[in-house]
Design a protein around this motif. Structure first.
Motif, mmCIF file in Angstrom:
data_model
loop_
_atom_site.group_PDB
_atom_site.id
_atom_site.type_symbol
_atom_site.label_atom_id
_atom_site.label_comp_id
_atom_site.label_asym_id
_atom_site.label_seq_id
_atom_site.Cartn_x
_atom_site.Cartn_y
_atom_site.Cartn_z
ATOM 1 N N GLU A 149 0.792 -1.218 0.000
ATOM 2 C CA GLU A 149 0.000 0.000 0.000
ATOM 3 C C GLU A 149 0.834 1.282 0.000
ATOM 4 N N THR A 150 1.818 1.327 0.881
ATOM 5 C CA THR A 150 2.569 2.576 1.020
ATOM 6 C C THR A 150 3.512 2.770 -0.189
ATOM 7 N N ASP A 151 3.981 3.992 -0.377
ATOM 8 C CA ASP A 151 4.903 4.272 -1.486
ATOM 9 C C ASP A 151 6.153 3.400 -1.376
ATOM 10 N N GLU A 152 6.617 3.199 -0.119
ATOM 11 C CA GLU A 152 7.834 2.381 0.091
ATOM 12 C C GLU A 152 7.571 0.931 -0.328
ATOM 13 N N GLN A 153 6.393 0.407 0.068
ATOM 14 C CA GLN A 153 6.076 -1.001 -0.267
ATOM 15 C C GLN A 153 5.951 -1.168 -1.787
ATOM 16 N N ILE A 154 5.354 -0.174 -2.434
ATOM 17 C CA ILE A 154 5.191 -0.261 -3.896
ATOM 18 C C ILE A 154 6.567 -0.192 -4.565
ATOM 19 N N ALA A 155 7.388 0.748 -4.092
ATOM 20 C CA ALA A 155 8.741 0.883 -4.668
ATOM 21 C C ALA A 155 9.529 -0.404 -4.473
ATOM 22 N N ALA A 156 9.387 -1.016 -3.277
ATOM 23 C CA ALA A 156 10.131 -2.258 -2.999
ATOM 24 C C ALA A 156 9.634 -3.383 -3.917
ATOM 25 N N SER A 157 8.327 -3.434 -4.173
ATOM 26 C CA SER A 157 7.772 -4.482 -5.052
ATOM 27 C C SER A 157 8.276 -4.288 -6.482
ATOM 28 N N ILE A 158 8.311 -3.036 -6.911
ATOM 29 C CA ILE A 158 8.819 -2.728 -8.254
ATOM 30 C C ILE A 158 10.284 -3.166 -8.353
ATOM 31 N N LYS A 162 11.809 -5.992 -10.854
ATOM 32 C CA LYS A 162 12.852 -5.619 -11.842
ATOM 33 C C LYS A 162 14.081 -6.496 -11.668
ATOM 34 N N LYS A 163 14.502 -6.623 -10.400
ATOM 35 C CA LYS A 163 15.704 -7.405 -10.091
ATOM 36 C C LYS A 163 15.562 -8.841 -10.582
ATOM 37 N N MET A 164 14.361 -9.401 -10.371
ATOM 38 C CA MET A 164 14.142 -10.811 -10.746
ATOM 39 C C MET A 164 13.773 -10.963 -12.222
ATOM 40 N N LYS A 165 13.670 -9.820 -12.916
ATOM 41 C CA LYS A 165 13.275 -9.803 -14.339
ATOM 42 C C LYS A 165 11.989 -10.593 -14.555
ATOM 43 N N LEU A 166 10.988 -10.269 -13.739
ATOM 44 C CA LEU A 166 9.739 -11.042 -13.806
ATOM 45 C C LEU A 166 8.867 -10.603 -14.979
ATOM 46 N N ASP A 167 8.389 -11.579 -15.724
ATOM 47 C CA ASP A 167 7.404 -11.270 -16.773
ATOM 48 C C ASP A 167 6.029 -11.089 -16.155
ATOM 49 N N ALA A 168 5.794 -11.792 -15.035
ATOM 50 C CA ALA A 168 4.455 -11.704 -14.435
ATOM 51 C C ALA A 168 4.483 -12.126 -12.977
ATOM 52 N N ILE A 169 3.448 -11.638 -12.256
ATOM 53 C CA ILE A 169 3.223 -12.076 -10.869
ATOM 54 C C ILE A 169 1.780 -12.557 -10.787
ATOM 55 N N VAL A 170 1.578 -13.706 -10.158
ATOM 56 C CA VAL A 170 0.220 -14.228 -9.953
ATOM 57 C C VAL A 170 -0.097 -14.090 -8.469
ATOM 58 N N ILE A 171 -1.215 -13.412 -8.173
ATOM 59 C CA ILE A 171 -1.623 -13.241 -6.773
ATOM 60 C C ILE A 171 -2.871 -14.087 -6.525
ATOM 61 N N ILE A 172 -2.727 -15.053 -5.644
ATOM 62 C CA ILE A 172 -3.836 -15.956 -5.329
ATOM 63 C C ILE A 172 -4.476 -15.419 -4.061
ATOM 64 N N GLY A 173 -5.651 -14.794 -4.168
ATOM 65 C CA GLY A 173 -6.201 -14.151 -2.978
ATOM 66 C C GLY A 173 -7.686 -13.848 -3.071
ATOM 67 N N LYS A 192 6.316 2.083 -16.244
ATOM 68 C CA LYS A 192 6.761 1.641 -17.590
ATOM 69 C C LYS A 192 7.398 0.248 -17.552
ATOM 70 N N MET A 193 6.859 -0.621 -16.703
ATOM 71 C CA MET A 193 7.382 -1.993 -16.615
ATOM 72 C C MET A 193 6.486 -2.940 -17.392
ATOM 73 N N SER A 194 7.084 -4.053 -17.847
ATOM 74 C CA SER A 194 6.272 -5.003 -18.612
ATOM 75 C C SER A 194 5.775 -6.156 -17.729
ATOM 76 N N THR A 195 6.063 -6.111 -16.422
ATOM 77 C CA THR A 195 5.606 -7.202 -15.536
ATOM 78 C C THR A 195 4.073 -7.190 -15.457
ATOM 79 N N GLN A 196 3.485 -8.312 -15.821
ATOM 80 C CA GLN A 196 2.025 -8.414 -15.803
ATOM 81 C C GLN A 196 1.559 -8.908 -14.429
ATOM 82 N N VAL A 197 0.293 -8.630 -14.085
ATOM 83 C CA VAL A 197 -0.257 -9.135 -12.821
ATOM 84 C C VAL A 197 -1.589 -9.842 -13.101
ATOM 85 N N ILE A 198 -1.678 -11.072 -12.620
ATOM 86 C CA ILE A 198 -2.905 -11.856 -12.780
ATOM 87 C C ILE A 198 -3.361 -12.321 -11.400
ATOM 88 N N GLY A 199 -4.661 -12.186 -11.104
ATOM 89 C CA GLY A 199 -5.202 -12.653 -9.822
ATOM 90 C C GLY A 199 -5.903 -13.995 -9.987
#
Ligand code: FBP
Length: 579
Positions: A149-158, A162-173, A192-199
């Motif tokens: 939620e917070t700017d820090e948490q979002i920045a850390a997720s980004i 990026k570091k892991m060069k992820l094409d996508a993240i799947v959130i099961i929730g 401007k990232m290409s990491t996709q998100v699927i729930g």
């Protein structure tokens, strides 16, 4: 670790997939609807989700998908409360990814969304996934309720993505975690990232459903597990004939679990929170209703019974609803002041000054033990933790004192002896039923196809669930389509709309039709344990809720047969007409 014979046996189970997902991957084509709208607050949501708002609904159909075999790096997160089948979502996702390209990799974030924030993960490989196929629990990578939620948490997720060069993240929730998924998809595009998100729609509560999501996974197994236990208690009650059992059932705000269990077991009473809210029933009126049933059964010398109570009930009793809403806001907005109070007495005095008069009075009526439970920490989404409020004990104490006064007045001549139960955690990690094992595997595989086809901000969707699995359809629903704005933590936030029990819906109507009979006449049904092998009617039946809402498989095939018959007749007529 020692493995049970059943666990060993379940490793061998091959989950069923919809036909389209069993085809060659390159032939899974994509059909897209027109632009979609959110369920409410369209203008605000359009602004908040400038990149992802209004995307089309996606359905897989026979066609072409030339890019589907590209190499992928995907991360997966288990978020929120456990629900049977989570491991199979990961297994379906894993098998899809590897079928697409054996060089693709799947990483599991440890301990829920915090794993993404902290960059804590493991790579999922054959040996690991094979030890979790068709099993309950989320222990393969663990779960958590951290909100990104917070700017820090979002920045850390980004940063992690990026570091892991992820094409996508799947959130099961559930609804809150998928709201997070929608926000993350939007933040990634903004960055401007290409990491996709699927729930993926998870929750035993059954409240993440709509026209595109027929049910959340876990609801089937959890309700069958609770129904087995309720049936056992009913049989005990009917044998001993001396206790009233008050059973609180998990499910958060919505009463889907209680209603489904009532349809499966036919108890004497099942309270439905949504009805309580519509009729504006006070705690006193609920108590009077329960006592009237107890008294009526006592007339027949039946001083026993079973009462189902949805865990969110107190949130729907008008005076308690207002109290909880005020407490939620106070505890968010004046958190520092509230947290500085060191005793319950100090909290009570502070609340007397800060709550409205009506809420102050409602709070004062609660026994101290229960009042303290109303003040426990909120979850990270700002919700009161209803699983920790002992409504079943509250009702027993109210019913007990009302029956005593009825006895004095000569309007009750029975004997009242009670037990309280809470079924929740017992059902969240059960071995998934065949339905959940198949559904979850299909949801995971669908998530892979959505990723490989380039979609982001979508919820994996598998439909037509009351038909045999090979007739299920698969695709994706844009997350923003399910959203509206709601009050959270003292301000308006975008959230996925929870589905409560529809009082005009077929499951509730089926319950109403029988309620008066079940109240007085002992009509218990004993469903027994979930079966994994055997005839279809024993081990492959969906929930009553799903069958009533979508039509049972037998009703469907009868309809299809009669349609085919009339079509054949019509064709015959046409043919003879032509001649
Ligand atoms: P989700 O909405 O995350 O699926 O959680 C479901 C649930 O089991 C609720 O029914 C219950 O109120 C809550 O989780 C309990 O939370 P916790 O696991 O944190 O005790």
């Amino acid at each position: 670790m020692k493995i049970s014979a059943l666990q060993q046996n379940r490793y061998e189970y091959k989950p069923k997939l919809p036909k389209i997902l069993s085809e060659k991957l390159e032939t899974i084509g994509i059909v897209q609807s027109g632009a979609t709208k959110s369920v409410g607050d369209q203008e605000e949501l359009k602004k908040l989700f400038a990149n992802t708002y209004g995307k089309p609904v996606v359905t897989f159909t026979k066609g072409k998908n030339p890019g589907i075999k590209k190499q992928l790096r995907v991360g997966v997160i288990l978020s929120g409360g456990q629900a049977p089948g989570g491991h199979n979502v990961i297994a379906g996702l894993y098998d899809g990814i590897k079928k697409g390209n054996p060089a693709s990799k799947l990483f599991g974030f440890l301990g829920g969304p915090s794993g993404l924030i902290e960059g804590s993960y493991i790579e999922i490989k054959d040996k690991l996934i094979d030890g979790y196929r068709n099993t309950g629990g989320f222990d393969i990578i663990g779960s958590g309720r951290t909100k990104i939620e917070t700017d820090e948490q979002i920045a850390a997720s980004i940063n992690t993505a990026k570091k892991m060069k992820l094409d996508a993240i799947v959130i099961i929730g559930g609804d809150d975690s998928n709201t997070n998924a929608a926000l993350l998809a939007e933040h990634f595009l903004n960055a401007k990232m290409s990491t996709q998100v699927i729930g993926v729609p998870k929750t035993i509560d059954g409240d993440l459903k709509n026209s595109m999501i027929e049910t959340s996974f876990g609801f089937d197994t959890a309700t069958k597990t609770y129904s087995e236990l309720i049936g056992n208690i009913e049989r005990d009650a009917n044998s001993a004939k001396k206790y009233w059992h008050f059973i609180k059932l998990m499910g958060r705000s919505a009463s889907h679990i209680a209603l489904e269990c009532a349809l499966q077991t036919q108890p004497n009473i099942c309270l439905i929170s949504e009805e309580v809210e519509e009729k504006k029933m006070t705690l006193r009126q609920i108590t009077d209703y329960i006592c009237s049933v107890i008294a009526a059964r006592a007339e027949n010398k039946e001083n026993f019974g079973v009462i189902l109570i949805p865990e969110g009930l107190v949130e729907f009793v008008p005076e308690m609803k207002t109290l909880i809403a005020e407490l939620n806001d106070l505890m968010a907005v004046k958190a520092a002041d509230f947290n500085a109070l060191t005793s319950f007495e100090a909290q009570r005095q502070w609340l007397a000054q800060n709550l409205s008069k009506a809420s102050s009075e409602a709070f004062a009526t609660l026994p101290e033990e229960i009042a303290k439970q109303f003040l426990m920490d909120r979850d990270p989404h700002g919700n009161v933790q209803v699983s920790r409020i002992e409504t079943e004990k509250l009702l027993i104490s109210l019913v007990d004192s009302k029956l005593k006064s009825m006895a004095k007045a000569g309007t009750y001549k029975g004997k009242f002896s009670s037990y309280n139960h809470f079924f929740g955690y017992e059902g969240r990690c059960a071995f998934p039923s065949n339905f959940d094992a198949d559904y979850c595997y299909s949801l995971g595989f669908t998530a892979f196809v959505l990723i490989a086809s380039g979609f982001t901000g979508y919820l994996s969707s598998v439909r037509n669930l009351t038909s045999p699995a090979k007739e299920w359809t698969a695709g994706g629903v844009p997350l923003t389509m399910m959203m509206n704005m709601e009050q959270r933590h003292g301000s308006k936030k975008p959230v996925i709309k929870k589905a409560l029990v529809d009082l005009n819906g077929k499951p509730y109507k089926a319950f109403l039709k029988n309620r008066e009979t079940w109240e007085v006449k002992t009509s218990y049904v004993f469903p027994g344990a979930i079966q994994y092998a055997g005839p279809d009617e024993v081990c492959n039946q969906p929930t009553q809720t799903l069958m009533l809402e979508k039509g049972s498989p037998s009703a469907k095939s009868a309809k299809a047969a009669s349609k085919a018959k009339s079509q054949a007749k019509g064709a015959g007529k046409k043919a003879s007409g032509k001649k």
